[in-house]
Design an enzyme around this catalytic site. Sequence first.
Site, PDB file in Angstrom:
ATOM      1  N   CYS A  79       0.837  -1.201   0.000  1.00  0.00           N
ATOM      2  CA  CYS A  79       0.000   0.000   0.000  1.00  0.00           C
ATOM      3  C   CYS A  79       0.870   1.249   0.000  1.00  0.00           C
ATOM      4  O   CYS A  79       0.583   2.227  -0.697  1.00  0.00           O
ATOM      5  CB  CYS A  79      -0.910   0.029   1.223  1.00  0.00           C
ATOM      6  SG  CYS A  79      -2.214  -1.187   1.120  1.00  0.00           S
ATOM      7  N   CYS A 103       1.251  10.257   3.768  1.00  0.00           N
ATOM      8  CA  CYS A 103       0.612   9.425   4.779  1.00  0.00           C
ATOM      9  C   CYS A 103      -0.875   9.771   4.863  1.00  0.00           C
ATOM     10  O   CYS A 103      -1.230  10.944   4.944  1.00  0.00           O
ATOM     11  CB  CYS A 103       1.290   9.690   6.111  1.00  0.00           C
ATOM     12  SG  CYS A 103       0.416   9.021   7.508  1.00  0.00           S
ATOM     13  N   SER A 140     -21.060  11.585 -30.706  1.00  0.00           N
ATOM     14  CA  SER A 140     -20.592  11.882 -32.066  1.00  0.00           C
ATOM     15  C   SER A 140     -19.080  12.013 -32.102  1.00  0.00           C
ATOM     16  O   SER A 140     -18.489  12.656 -31.239  1.00  0.00           O
ATOM     17  CB  SER A 140     -21.227  13.178 -32.566  1.00  0.00           C
ATOM     18  OG  SER A 140     -21.003  14.213 -31.639  1.00  0.00           O
ATOM     19  N   LYS A 166      -7.834  13.736 -33.911  1.00  0.00           N
ATOM     20  CA  LYS A 166      -8.047  15.003 -33.192  1.00  0.00           C
ATOM     21  C   LYS A 166      -8.833  14.777 -31.909  1.00  0.00           C
ATOM     22  O   LYS A 166      -8.664  15.497 -30.939  1.00  0.00           O
ATOM     23  CB  LYS A 166      -8.805  15.990 -34.075  1.00  0.00           C
ATOM     24  CG  LYS A 166      -7.980  16.556 -35.197  1.00  0.00           C
ATOM     25  CD  LYS A 166      -8.421  18.001 -35.503  1.00  0.00           C
ATOM     26  CE  LYS A 166      -7.930  18.458 -36.865  1.00  0.00           C
ATOM     27  NZ  LYS A 166      -8.832  18.003 -37.952  1.00  0.00           N
ATOM     28  N   GLU A 167      -9.729  13.816 -31.947  1.00  0.00           N
ATOM     29  CA  GLU A 167     -10.508  13.502 -30.758  1.00  0.00           C
ATOM     30  C   GLU A 167     -10.014  12.150 -30.254  1.00  0.00           C
ATOM     31  O   GLU A 167     -10.439  11.123 -30.754  1.00  0.00           O
ATOM     32  CB  GLU A 167     -11.999  13.432 -31.119  1.00  0.00           C
ATOM     33  CG  GLU A 167     -12.516  14.703 -31.753  1.00  0.00           C
ATOM     34  CD  GLU A 167     -13.878  14.562 -32.429  1.00  0.00           C
ATOM     35  OE1 GLU A 167     -14.631  15.513 -32.401  1.00  0.00           O
ATOM     36  OE2 GLU A 167     -14.180  13.495 -32.988  1.00  0.00           O
ATOM     37  N   ASP A 210     -18.193   9.720 -37.953  1.00  0.00           N
ATOM     38  CA  ASP A 210     -18.266  10.411 -39.228  1.00  0.00           C
ATOM     39  C   ASP A 210     -16.966  10.316 -40.007  1.00  0.00           C
ATOM     40  O   ASP A 210     -16.907  10.706 -41.170  1.00  0.00           O
ATOM     41  CB  ASP A 210     -18.614  11.893 -39.014  1.00  0.00           C
ATOM     42  CG  ASP A 210     -20.065  12.170 -39.337  1.00  0.00           C
ATOM     43  OD1 ASP A 210     -20.755  11.236 -39.763  1.00  0.00           O
ATOM     44  OD2 ASP A 210     -20.495  13.313 -39.160  1.00  0.00           O
ATOM     45  N   ASP A 253     -27.037  23.455 -33.292  1.00  0.00           N
ATOM     46  CA  ASP A 253     -27.694  23.321 -31.992  1.00  0.00           C
ATOM     47  C   ASP A 253     -28.675  24.467 -31.725  1.00  0.00           C
ATOM     48  O   ASP A 253     -29.816  24.235 -31.329  1.00  0.00           O
ATOM     49  CB  ASP A 253     -26.659  23.202 -30.864  1.00  0.00           C
ATOM     50  CG  ASP A 253     -25.485  24.148 -31.047  1.00  0.00           C
ATOM     51  OD1 ASP A 253     -25.499  24.944 -32.012  1.00  0.00           O
ATOM     52  OD2 ASP A 253     -24.562  24.107 -30.227  1.00  0.00           O
TER      53      ASP A 253
HETATM   54  O1  LIG Z   1     -18.943  16.227 -39.464  1.00  0.00           O
HETATM   55  C1  LIG Z   1     -18.990  16.254 -38.243  1.00  0.00           C
HETATM   56  C2  LIG Z   1     -18.442  17.311 -37.459  1.00  0.00           C
HETATM   57  C3  LIG Z   1     -18.530  17.245 -36.082  1.00  0.00           C
HETATM   58  N1  LIG Z   1     -19.123  16.185 -35.478  1.00  0.00           N
HETATM   59  C4  LIG Z   1     -19.182  16.124 -33.991  1.00  0.00           C
HETATM   60  O2  LIG Z   1     -19.743  17.290 -33.488  1.00  0.00           O
HETATM   61  C5  LIG Z   1     -19.252  17.539 -32.194  1.00  0.00           C
HETATM   62  C6  LIG Z   1     -18.880  18.981 -32.013  1.00  0.00           C
HETATM   63  O3  LIG Z   1     -17.842  19.331 -32.880  1.00  0.00           O
HETATM   64  P1  LIG Z   1     -16.570  20.174 -32.389  1.00  0.00           P
HETATM   65  O4  LIG Z   1     -15.688  20.350 -33.567  1.00  0.00           O
HETATM   66  O5  LIG Z   1     -16.013  19.587 -31.164  1.00  0.00           O
HETATM   67  O6  LIG Z   1     -17.231  21.591 -32.083  1.00  0.00           O
HETATM   68  P2  LIG Z   1     -17.212  22.425 -30.709  1.00  0.00           P
HETATM   69  O7  LIG Z   1     -17.213  23.862 -31.072  1.00  0.00           O
HETATM   70  O8  LIG Z   1     -16.196  21.967 -29.757  1.00  0.00           O
HETATM   71  O9  LIG Z   1     -18.651  22.015 -30.147  1.00  0.00           O
HETATM   72  C7  LIG Z   1     -19.590  22.893 -29.626  1.00  0.00           C
HETATM   73  O10 LIG Z   1     -20.280  23.611 -30.630  1.00  0.00           O
HETATM   74  C8  LIG Z   1     -20.933  22.796 -31.609  1.00  0.00           C
HETATM   75  C9  LIG Z   1     -21.573  23.694 -32.628  1.00  0.00           C
HETATM   76  O11 LIG Z   1     -22.349  24.666 -32.026  1.00  0.00           O
HETATM   77  C10 LIG Z   1     -21.931  21.879 -30.924  1.00  0.00           C
HETATM   78  O12 LIG Z   1     -22.513  21.035 -31.861  1.00  0.00           O
HETATM   79  C11 LIG Z   1     -21.222  21.046 -29.900  1.00  0.00           C
HETATM   80  O13 LIG Z   1     -22.092  20.183 -29.238  1.00  0.00           O
HETATM   81  C12 LIG Z   1     -20.570  21.983 -28.893  1.00  0.00           C
HETATM   82  O14 LIG Z   1     -19.877  21.244 -27.908  1.00  0.00           O
HETATM   83  C13 LIG Z   1     -18.094  16.593 -31.968  1.00  0.00           C
HETATM   84  O15 LIG Z   1     -18.487  15.550 -31.108  1.00  0.00           O
HETATM   85  C14 LIG Z   1     -17.836  16.050 -33.345  1.00  0.00           C
HETATM   86  O16 LIG Z   1     -17.391  14.735 -33.270  1.00  0.00           O
HETATM   87  C15 LIG Z   1     -19.669  15.162 -36.228  1.00  0.00           C
HETATM   88  O17 LIG Z   1     -20.190  14.196 -35.693  1.00  0.00           O
HETATM   89  N2  LIG Z   1     -19.599  15.219 -37.583  1.00  0.00           N
HETATM   90 ZN   LIG Z   2      -2.070  -2.482   2.776  1.00  0.00          ZN
HETATM   91 ZN   LIG Z   3       1.876   9.859   9.064  1.00  0.00          ZN
END
Ligand SMILES: O=c1ccn([C@@H]2O[C@H](COP(=O)(O)OP(=O)(O)O[C@H]3O[C@H](CO)[C@@H](O)[C@H](O)[C@H]3O)[C@@H](O)[C@H]2O)c(=O)[nH]1
Ligand SMILES: [Zn+2]
Ligand SMILES: [Zn+2]
Length: 923
Positions: free
Chosen positions: A69, A81, A363, A369-370, A399, A784
């Site tokens: 431990c 500790c 997504s 990148k991710e 995607d 969104d």
């Molecule tokens: O062709 C694409 C492009 C992006 N994404 C997904 O979309 C999300 C958001 O994309 P990102 O590039 O990370 O954009 P952000 O600016 O960081 O995201 C913010 O802004 C976006 C646009 O307003 C919103 O959709 C996200 O939910 C919000 O977190 C990620 O999960 C991507 O994987 C896809 O699925 N397909």
């Molecule tokens: Zn122990």
């Molecule tokens: Zn101690």
Amino acid sequence: MEAKGGMVAGSYKRNELVRIRHDSDGGPKPLKNLNGQICQICGDTVGLTANGDVFVACNECAFPVCRPCYEYERKDGNQSCPQCKCRYKRHKGTPRVEGDDDEDEVDDLENEFNYTQGTSAARRQWQGEDPDLSSSSRRESQHPIPLLTNGQPVSGEIPCATPDNQSVRTTSGPLGPSDKHVHSLPYVDPRQPVPVRIVDPSKDLNTYGLGNVDWKERVEGWKLKQDKNMTQMPNKYHEGKGDVEGTGSNGEELQMADDARQPLSRVVPISSSHLTPYRVVIILRLIILGFFLQYRTTHPVKDAYPLWLISVICEIWFALSWLLDQFPKWFPINRETYLDRLALRYDREGEPSQLAPVDVFVSTVDPLKEPPLITANTVLSILAVDYPVDKVSCYVSDDGSAMLTFEALSETAEFAKKWVPFCKKHNIEPRAPEFYFAQKIDYLKDKIQPSFVKERRAMKREYEEFKVRINALVAKAQKTPEEGWTMQDGTSWPGNNPRDHPGMIQVFLGHSGGLDTDGNELPRLVYVSREKRPGFQHHKKAGAMNALIRVSAVLTNGAYLLNVDCDHYFNNSKALKEAMCFMMDPAYGRKTCYVQFPQRFDGIDMHDRYANRNIVFFDINLKGLDGIQGPVYVGTGCCFNRQALYGYDPVLTEEDLEPNIIVKSCCGSRKKGKGGNKKYIDKKRAMTRTESTIPIFNMEDVEEGVEGYDDERSLLMSQKGLEKRFGQSPVFIAATFMEQGGLPPSTNPATLLKEAIHVISCGYEDKTEWGKEIGWIYGSVTEDILTGFKMHARGWISIYCMPPRPAFKGSAPINLSDRLNQVLRWALGSIEILLSRHCPIWYGYNGKLKLLERLAYINTIVYPLTSIPLIAYCTLPAFCLLTNKFIIPEVSDTPLFNVEYSILCAALVCCPLIHVGMELLFS
Ligand SMILES: O=c1ccn([C@@H]2O[C@H](COP(=O)(O)OP(=O)(O)O[C@H]3O[C@H](CO)[C@@H](O)[C@H](O)[C@H]3O)[C@@H](O)[C@H]2O)c(=O)[nH]1
Ligand SMILES: [Zn+2]
Ligand SMILES: [Zn+2]
Ligand SMILES: [Mn+2]
């Protein structure tokens, strides 16, 4: 070092401890009385050192801790500790630890720690040395990644190291020996004859399917099932609303505890001592602003007229944008949920849970990148969520059609079998391992069990091995081979060209697709990569989400769906239940289109130099909107009512209908004025659930001509109308009728899978309302905002839910270029909406969007324009200097002006400061 911990527990009194130290320092005299001491961390005996002394980890307080431990703590834990919090010193015979300030020597702790051979290798790799050295050989002993191929038929099942039923079949070639869990698929898209294989470990998934039954039978079956559902759940939707006395119609209901009838949430008003000064400041500022503008507009500068004009225009613009920003914050509220009441109502002990099924969408695009490890953490946190397993399904949209994502997901599914039972057994938070293990545990707090300590350590080792496997996959994926990726059986990966590939679906986990190590079921995990073809718009994230809506409707059809970006994990395992406190509330459920959770971030530096946190937005603006019609949708961490995404209207009056039945009415043919509204409501009232199905049975009479008719019902319930709206998938359309979720009753499982591929084909949305009226709305990179706006314009409300433990946490861009890029993208997205037909200034005047809500939307759409007057205003002083003119009148003539102007300026400067200060007070 001084022993500074004041807390001395139990029998380990300070003086005694000092004596021990003395003794152990004193020489080889063994401490008989302390032999057999119990380690306070893991419960083993503490043991002796080589020379027979009792092992003493802490020289300051001698808190009994065994060697393993101690070493663990030094290496991976708090390095101090548990009792006195003194930093552990290097112990005799203990190898030096990396980062130990005394000396820098090579770390060979793994020899000391009882890591297995494999783990040692794993650890080495994890630390960055020879990433793929032993991974391939280790892979053999792990589970093989299932294949998702696109070439030759696979004759039998892929040999699996694990006894799962994961397997692959071709869709085009001859089939291997039949297996009840495996289903073959003919390829679907007639335009692009690309076979796609589907693995389906879950036979239960396939008990339904609609394709072969004709329309009428289908609807008949659906109706039967609905009736059955309704009788099966008598107390679910027949209760009175919220706090109103329940009108129990059967005995069971009468017996229900009073508590179960209480509302599932309440509005917590913000105290007026907070709110009133805040409002007073707004009013004051408004008055001052009025005077200021009046003065400015009535006192032109004759010799610098253009400069004066520009500056006044800028000032008016700033004033307006300030107004737009202020008024939607006028009625902020807080909310509180009652998870215990939710449990009492829908999730009682010993009864089958009546919580609604939820589909969770993740997504991803680019695994480079991710990072796949982050996505894996997100997925793990979803699979381990505190919700009945058979009611949660996780869909991952890829995607980028990357084999790396696919393989990483496969590893994740495998690791989930160990991780999920661990999370549930010990009830840990958060359930994303990377972030869980980053927390240090305090052994003296929360009465941590020794067995837990051991299991946690074992799990941490497992996780590190998992990380090694993921990192090896990532390392392998850095360089794409010329001929593209090849799967384990030698066939090429169908997604090698991300812009031109067939749709791919793979089901991991779920019912019979492998149980966890405790023998329990796991939520279903589905990999989806929608079809991409040149010449077809894919609409980025919005398109991906819409594909997932359809796939999930066909495969599991959760009544609600929750979407997160791949880098937003569930930080609170009860997040789904929090959302259900609104969605399943008889009063709120029918009119709530989504429950938005705030976005919180990890890893932002203390000063938040790129303003990632957006505190004013998440802690003030959205709370303000919650008091009007609801927060805007911010793209992640949001739980939707599926019916709202289908473009239906909410039930606006409360007494009219059975609860939770959403009347399907066409969003296209909107109502006219107040007079029409009364009729409209009457019509709704007349449309009880059973009646609403009637048009379906009449659909044979529905002619082309009816569409021009003002009879929404006939139009909507007609097969043609529905297909025009939702696309050519009878299975999907049937699923849209299941308002409480679940699959429609049906037959052919093969058809179901075929249908899943069909609904993610890239031509599916042609000539439908997807992206126009239903699903995520296309036309802006900030889809969104647009999507949420459409729903609010239909009269839905949304809810802002801030549980004390943040529901989701994400990673934010923490370098300047990424952040600037993001901000620019958001600004462009807003401008796109401003110039589209969905511009909140013009769109949707049907009386359903509240004025302040509209102002808020206008504000989010026009804010980027402020940059123009801002630049102008900032360059004005330079012009003034160059031209030796000034934008305000010479003030020498009346000293009064001088004073007045100074005061005004001071007030204008101070007000924002006071303001920001007060806003921060809120949070
Ligand atoms: O062709 C694409 C492009 C992006 N994404 C997904 O979309 C999300 C958001 O994309 P990102 O590039 O990370 O954009 P952000 O600016 O960081 O995201 C913010 O802004 C976006 C646009 O307003 C919103 O959709 C996200 O939910 C919000 O977190 C990620 O999960 C991507 O994987 C896809 O699925 N397909
Ligand atoms: Zn122990
Ligand atoms: Zn101690
Ligand atoms: Mn992001």
